[in-house]
Every structure is written in structure tokens, then in C-alpha cells.
Design a protein around this motif. Structure first.
Motif, PDB file in Angstrom:
ATOM      1  N   GLY A 290       0.434   9.229   4.566  1.00 11.06           N
ATOM      2  CA  GLY A 290       1.306   8.686   3.267  1.00 11.06           C
ATOM      3  C   GLY A 290       2.078   9.677   2.818  1.00 11.06           C
ATOM      4  O   GLY A 290       3.024   9.424   2.208  1.00 11.06           O
TER       5      GLY A 290
ATOM      6  N   SER B 256      -6.096   2.111   4.729  1.00 13.82           N
ATOM      7  CA  SER B 256      -6.424   2.994   3.639  1.00 13.82           C
ATOM      8  C   SER B 256      -6.454   4.452   4.590  1.00 13.82           C
ATOM      9  O   SER B 256      -5.987   5.372   3.648  1.00 13.82           O
ATOM     10  CB  SER B 256      -7.763   2.634   3.127  1.00 13.82           C
ATOM     11  OG  SER B 256      -7.716   1.591   2.291  1.00 13.82           O
TER      12      SER B 256
ATOM     13  N   ILE C 177       4.207   2.823  10.953  1.00 13.22           N
ATOM     14  CA  ILE C 177       2.853   2.587  10.246  1.00 13.22           C
ATOM     15  C   ILE C 177       2.165   1.479  11.072  1.00 13.22           C
ATOM     16  O   ILE C 177       1.071   1.571  11.175  1.00 13.22           O
ATOM     17  CB  ILE C 177       2.873   2.609   8.701  1.00 13.22           C
ATOM     18  CG1 ILE C 177       3.509   3.903   8.217  1.00 13.22           C
ATOM     19  CG2 ILE C 177       1.772   1.968   8.091  1.00 13.22           C
ATOM     20  CD1 ILE C 177       2.444   5.061   8.294  1.00 13.22           C
TER      21      ILE C 177
ATOM     22  N   LEU D  81       0.812  -1.155   0.049  1.00 16.34           N
ATOM     23  CA  LEU D  81       0.011  -0.101  -0.006  1.00 16.34           C
ATOM     24  C   LEU D  81       0.839   1.391  -0.031  1.00 16.34           C
ATOM     25  O   LEU D  81       0.363   2.188  -0.396  1.00 16.34           O
ATOM     26  CB  LEU D  81      -1.024   0.016   1.219  1.00 16.34           C
ATOM     27  CG  LEU D  81      -2.011   1.134   1.387  1.00 16.34           C
ATOM     28  CD1 LEU D  81      -3.054   0.902   0.178  1.00 16.34           C
ATOM     29  CD2 LEU D  81      -2.916   1.118   2.472  1.00 16.34           C
ATOM     30  N   PHE D  82       1.979   1.128   0.523  1.00 17.93           N
ATOM     31  CA  PHE D  82       3.014   2.311   0.841  1.00 17.93           C
ATOM     32  C   PHE D  82       4.014   2.207  -0.418  1.00 17.93           C
ATOM     33  O   PHE D  82       5.163   2.691  -0.186  1.00 17.93           O
ATOM     34  CB  PHE D  82       3.635   2.450   2.040  1.00 17.93           C
ATOM     35  CG  PHE D  82       2.647   2.930   2.959  1.00 17.93           C
ATOM     36  CD1 PHE D  82       2.717   4.520   3.537  1.00 17.93           C
ATOM     37  CD2 PHE D  82       1.647   2.247   3.565  1.00 17.93           C
ATOM     38  CE1 PHE D  82       1.742   4.678   4.447  1.00 17.93           C
ATOM     39  CE2 PHE D  82       0.804   2.682   4.710  1.00 17.93           C
ATOM     40  CZ  PHE D  82       0.659   4.138   4.962  1.00 17.93           C
TER      41      PHE D  82
ATOM     42  N   LYS E 126      -3.153   5.334   5.108  1.00 19.67           N
ATOM     43  CA  LYS E 126      -2.387   6.039   4.017  1.00 19.67           C
ATOM     44  C   LYS E 126      -2.791   7.607   3.578  1.00 19.67           C
ATOM     45  O   LYS E 126      -1.810   8.172   3.321  1.00 19.67           O
ATOM     46  CB  LYS E 126      -2.720   4.939   2.718  1.00 19.67           C
ATOM     47  CG  LYS E 126      -2.022   5.465   1.593  1.00 19.67           C
ATOM     48  CD  LYS E 126      -0.351   5.217   1.543  1.00 19.67           C
ATOM     49  CE  LYS E 126       0.107   5.268   0.367  1.00 19.67           C
ATOM     50  NZ  LYS E 126      -0.098   6.288  -0.470  1.00 19.67           N
TER      51      LYS E 126
END
Length: 293
Positions: free
Chosen positions: A102, A95, A27, A14-15, A98
């Protein structure tokens, strides 16, 4: 694959399929704080929150070919879609993280964690880089300050390494005395070298005293409390009288460092010989209280 490992891979994916070691720990920590059934615990480490279990899992994922063998967390498989291997609730948490974090730099991310979770900054070597004096004062309030003498007993049965260490940290234990005859464990974190390194990384000195242990043969077939009681009566008659040097050593450590813990496996103090060792120290100096953790 263990579900918690899927979470690690989903975070990396995701990152951007690669994330620095420091950012990853932050995170994962923020994610764990949002979970109802958390998969990872953390300790206050020299750069803030840190999970030893996550690092062990990273090494496992490297061996399995899912992650590249680098300091950063980097996926080794293209288009794997790890994010869809985790539960919807966890996907939503990730999500949101992020979106919220993010675009932050590493320094900004560290500062956010230190401000919102000051306990995990108490051992940080970089706290002055990220917080001002007033903010550091808040962190210092979370540092354990009690220094009265005490002998503690703690078992690791049913605990994660991080939970175990946090218990010691919060009680301001300075020395951990491992009273197992053979400090081996199939449970991650509690074999001698791993436990020693983990303790010393959070400023707790580790000492192994195998002379105070009980051979494994005598620990077989213990099913009732009476079995344990009989074993420990024998222990007090046959072993402890010959180990006064070690009992005096523990006493001297308490006099020097104030707060010393004895450790073995069993969760219940009455089912572990560490309690009998603590009693022997207490007999030597009745002013030293015994506290079971």
C-alpha cells in the motif's frame, strides 16, 4: 452483480477510493495469484501483467455508475463499504496486500511484480527502467525461443481471453488465422475486433480467413461425433477444394513466420473444421507438423 466485479470495487475502496490504472492491474494480479479460485487471468502486456477482462468489467461498472469515467479507477459511490461484499478469505488476502504494498510508489510496485513474476515482463516496454541487466537476463529466459515451423490449432471454448493468449505466446505463435465464417462471439474477447486488438497488443498478428469457414446453418444440430465427421467430410469435398488460395496463404505464412495457429470455437480438435484446414496445409508440405493446443 458478478462476484468478480465486487472484487474490483473492493480493491479500489481499500486503496483509498482511487488508484492509478497501472497500480490497479498490479494489485489485482497479486491478489489473483493468492486466490485458490482466481477470477481474472493476465497476459504479459507492454507495461507488465494485464487483464483484458478486468478492463471490460471496469467499463461495465462505469456504465452502472459504480466507477467514475476516468483513466484511474475511482469509486463513484461514497461510503459503499464494498470490501464487506466479498468473502472473508478474499478480504484477508486484500488486507495483507494493502499492508505489504500500500505504501509503495508505482515504480516500486512494478519492480516487485517484475522481479517475482518475470514472465509477465517479457513484453514490457519499460523493463529497462525498472530492472538492471542481470534482472533483465532473467526476464529474457522466460521469452519463448522455439522457432521451428509448425501449424497449431486452438479453440476458445472454455478459455478466458488471457489464458488463450498465453497459450499462443508460450508456443511462440506469430500469426493467428481465424477460420470462422462469421467471427462473432457472445464470449468476451473473441469477437473479431476485440480478438485482433488483443492479439496485436501481445505481438501476434491476426488474420481473418472467412473463406475457410462453415456457414452457421450447417453447424446446427450437431450432437454426436458422427455428425461432426459427416459435416467435415462434406467440408473437405465442397469447400476446401475451392479454397486452395487460402491454404497456400497459410503455407506461405508458415514459411515466413514459422509458427502459425488456426482458431475457431470448439475445444476439441476433432469437432472443429480447423483440423481439416491444418490437414490440407500438411498435405501441401508434410514437413510441417500439426500441434493441437
Amino acid at each position: 452483480m458478478l462476484y468478480r466485479k465486487k472484487i474490483l470495487l473492493a480493491i479500489v475502496e481499500l486503496f483509498g477510493n482511487e488508484i492509478s490504472a497501472t497500480d490497479f492491474q498490479k494489485i489485482l494480479f497479486l491478489f489473483s495469484e493468492k486466490q485458490t479460485d482466481r477470477k481474472y487471468d493476465f497476459v504479459p502486456y507492454k507495461y507488465g501483467c494485464f487483464s483484458f477482462q478486468a478492463m471490460a468489467d471496469k467499463n461495465s461498472l462505469i456504465k452502472e455508475g459504480y466507477l467514475a469515467n476516468t483513466r484511474n479507477w475511482k469509486t463513484n459511490i461514497e461510503h459503499a463499504n464494498f470490501i464487506h461484499t466479498i468473502e472473508e478469505t478474499d478480504r484477508k488476502i486484500l488486507s495483507k496486500l494493502k499492508l505489504q504494498f500500500g505504501n509503495l510508489s508505482t515504480d516500486e510496485l512494478i519492480r516487485q511484480v517484475y522481479l517475482n513474476y518475470p514472465y509477465f515482463a517479457i513484453n514490457s516496454e519499460i523493463v529497462s527502467k525498472h530492472l538492471n541487466e542481470k534482472e533483465i537476463e532473467i526476464v529474457n529466459r522466460f521469452k519463448p525461443t522455439i522457432t521451428t515451423e509448425g501449424i497449431f490449432t486452438i479453440g476458445y471454448e472454455g478459455r478466458s481471453l488471457e489464458n488463450y493468449l498465453n497459450t499462443l505466446i508460450q508456443q511462440n505463435v506469430k500469426i493467428l488465422c481465424d477460420v470462422r465464417k462469421n467471427p462473432l462471439s457472445r464470449k468476451y474477447g473473441f469477437a473479431k475486433k476485440t480478438l485482433q486488438n488483443a492479439c496485436e497488443s501481445v505481438n501476434i498478428k491476426y488474420i481473418h480467413l472467412p473463406e475457410l469457414g462453415i456457414v452457421s446453418e450447417k453447424r446446427k444440430n450437431l450432437s454426436t461425433q458422427m455428425d461432426y465427421d459427416n459435416l467435415f467430410v462434406d467440408y473437405e469435398k465442397e469447400i476446401l477444394p475451392n479454397q486452395q488460395k487460402e491454404i497456400r496463404l497459410i503455407h506461405s505464412l508458415i514459411k515466413t513466420y514459422g509458427r502459425v495457429a488456426l482458431t475457431c470455437y470448439e475445444a476439441l480438435p476433432k469437432q472443429c473444421h480447423r483440423t481439416r484446414v491444418a490437414n490440407a496445409v500438411h498435405l501441401l508440405d508434410s514437413k510441417i507438423p500439426i500441434i493441437h493446443l
